[in-house]
Design a protein around this motif. Structure first.
Motif, short mmCIF file in Angstrom:
data_model
loop_
_atom_site.label_atom_id
_atom_site.label_comp_id
_atom_site.label_asym_id
_atom_site.label_seq_id
_atom_site.Cartn_x
_atom_site.Cartn_y
_atom_site.Cartn_z
N PHE A 114 -41.07 35.07 2.55
CA PHE A 114 -40.31 34.27 1.59
C PHE A 114 -38.85 34.11 1.99
N TYR A 115 -38.25 35.14 2.59
CA TYR A 115 -36.80 35.15 2.78
C TYR A 115 -36.36 35.07 4.24
N TYR A 116 -37.27 35.00 5.18
CA TYR A 116 -36.87 34.89 6.58
C TYR A 116 -36.22 33.53 6.82
N ALA A 126 -26.69 30.40 0.09
CA ALA A 126 -27.68 31.47 0.23
C ALA A 126 -27.43 32.62 -0.74
N LEU A 127 -26.44 32.47 -1.62
CA LEU A 127 -26.13 33.55 -2.55
C LEU A 127 -27.32 33.85 -3.46
N GLN A 128 -27.95 32.81 -3.98
CA GLN A 128 -29.09 33.03 -4.86
C GLN A 128 -30.23 33.70 -4.12
N ASN A 129 -30.42 33.37 -2.85
CA ASN A 129 -31.46 34.02 -2.05
C ASN A 129 -31.17 35.51 -1.89
N ARG A 130 -29.90 35.83 -1.68
CA ARG A 130 -29.54 37.24 -1.52
C ARG A 130 -29.81 38.02 -2.81
N LEU A 134 -32.35 41.14 -3.26
CA LEU A 134 -31.93 42.46 -3.74
C LEU A 134 -32.73 42.91 -4.95
N TYR A 135 -33.28 41.95 -5.68
CA TYR A 135 -34.08 42.32 -6.86
C TYR A 135 -35.49 42.74 -6.48
#
Length: 327
Positions: A114-116, A126-130, A134-135
């Protein structure tokens, strides 16, 4: 001849009397056995009832007039034996160890898929992705709970039988179970950290990686601990799973990444949640000291993700931590 007849009659009388005495002894023995069996069954029912109501503090009262004089083995003697028995049982079922490790690896692979390439260290979009990344580790609470549901009940039944026989104490069972579970959890946390922290592209170095793995270890252990508590207190597995799922979901929502400003009551309750601390630790390691800028519109790396960037303002990672109250 008359004397012979009298002798024969005496013998017959003696034999009949002996037979009556033997029959009487047999009947008496049967009655005694029946009474003992009844006492034994009554005592077993009584002990089962007492065990369901709570731990048995007095000695186990055996039938036939005997009393138990057995004492619990000391920790130094019982712990190696119980640990060796549990290890032997686990070695006979290697799929259990493999399942525990692969479960964590499977979650890590899903996160990588999902995040690669979705985290650009120089892009504000990309803040929302980070934050979503983290969640994700908070879901490992449920992984620990599922591990406990799969393997703890059978160990608990074995311990209850040994405890009724006064073989060893609760501390022996607790530390032997922990010593058996801890190696697989540590290995799983290290492998999960390679996927979710290094392979995805989070801010990392040697110390950040091991701190991240320690947070994963704490989350899985917390899920297993909650499972142990409820599976011990609530013998109905379905009810226990429902209560555990509700509590774990409650703590995951209150971790701080979803709700930055909670009511005071919930904020105080959140202090007992391990997710609160792991979310803050991983967020600080990710954002502290970072500076995020807007990527150029013609950047090849951003052309596949965004086509136009408007109202984009550079910001720092410290400002993100301040927004969530993690400073």
């Amino acid at each position: 001849n008359d004397n012979d007849i009298d002798i024969d009659n005496d013998r017959n009388n003696d034999n009949s009397g002996g037979s009556k005495e033997i029959e009487g002894d047999v009947i008496t023995t049967s009655v005694i056995k029946s009474e003992n069996v009844y006492k034994y069954e009554s005592k077993m029912i009584e002990n089962e009832t007492r065990r369901n109501e709570g731990p048995i503090e007095n000695d186990f009262e055996y039938p036939f007039g005997l009393m138990s004089i057995r004492r619990k083995a000391p920790f130094s003697r019982a712990f190696p034996i119980v640990l060796r028995r549990s290890f032997t049982n686990s070695r006979r079922q290697p799929v259990i160890f493999v399942f525990r490790v692969l479960q964590m690896i499977g979650v890590g692979i899903v996160i990588v898929l999902f995040y690669y390439n979705a985290i650009d260290h120089n892009a504000t979009y990309a803040l929302q992705n980070r934050i979503g990344l983290l969640y994700q580790p908070s879901s490992l609470l449920f992984v620990g709970m599922l591990d406990c549901i799969a393997f703890y009940p059978q160990e608990l039944r074995t311990f209850e039988n040994d405890f009724l026989d006064k073989a060893y104490s609760v501390e022996v069972f607790f530390f032997s179970y922990m010593a058996l579970e801890l190696p697989s959890v540590i290995l799983s946390a290290l492998l999960f950290g390679l996927l979710a922290n290094v392979a995805v592209g989070m801010t990392t170095n040697g110390s950040i990686y091991f701190v991240f793995c320690f947070c994963i270890l704490a989350l899985v252990s917390a899920g297993q601990s909650i499972g142990i508590i409820f599976l011990t207190l609530v013998r109905t597995s379905g009810l226990g799973v429902s209560i555990m799922s509700l509590i774990l979901s409650f703590f995951c929502i209150m971790c701080g990444l979803f709700s930055a400003d909670m009511p005071a009551v919930l904020d105080y309750v959140n202090y007992v949640s391990v997710v609160r601390y792991t979310a803050r630790i991983t967020s600080i390691n990710e954002f502290q000291g970072q500076i995020y800028t807007c990527p150029p519109l013609s950047s090849p790396s951003s052309s596949s993700i965004i086509t136009e960037v408007t109202n984009c303002f550079p910001f720092t990672g410290d400002s993100v931590l301040e927004t969530f109250g993690f400073e």
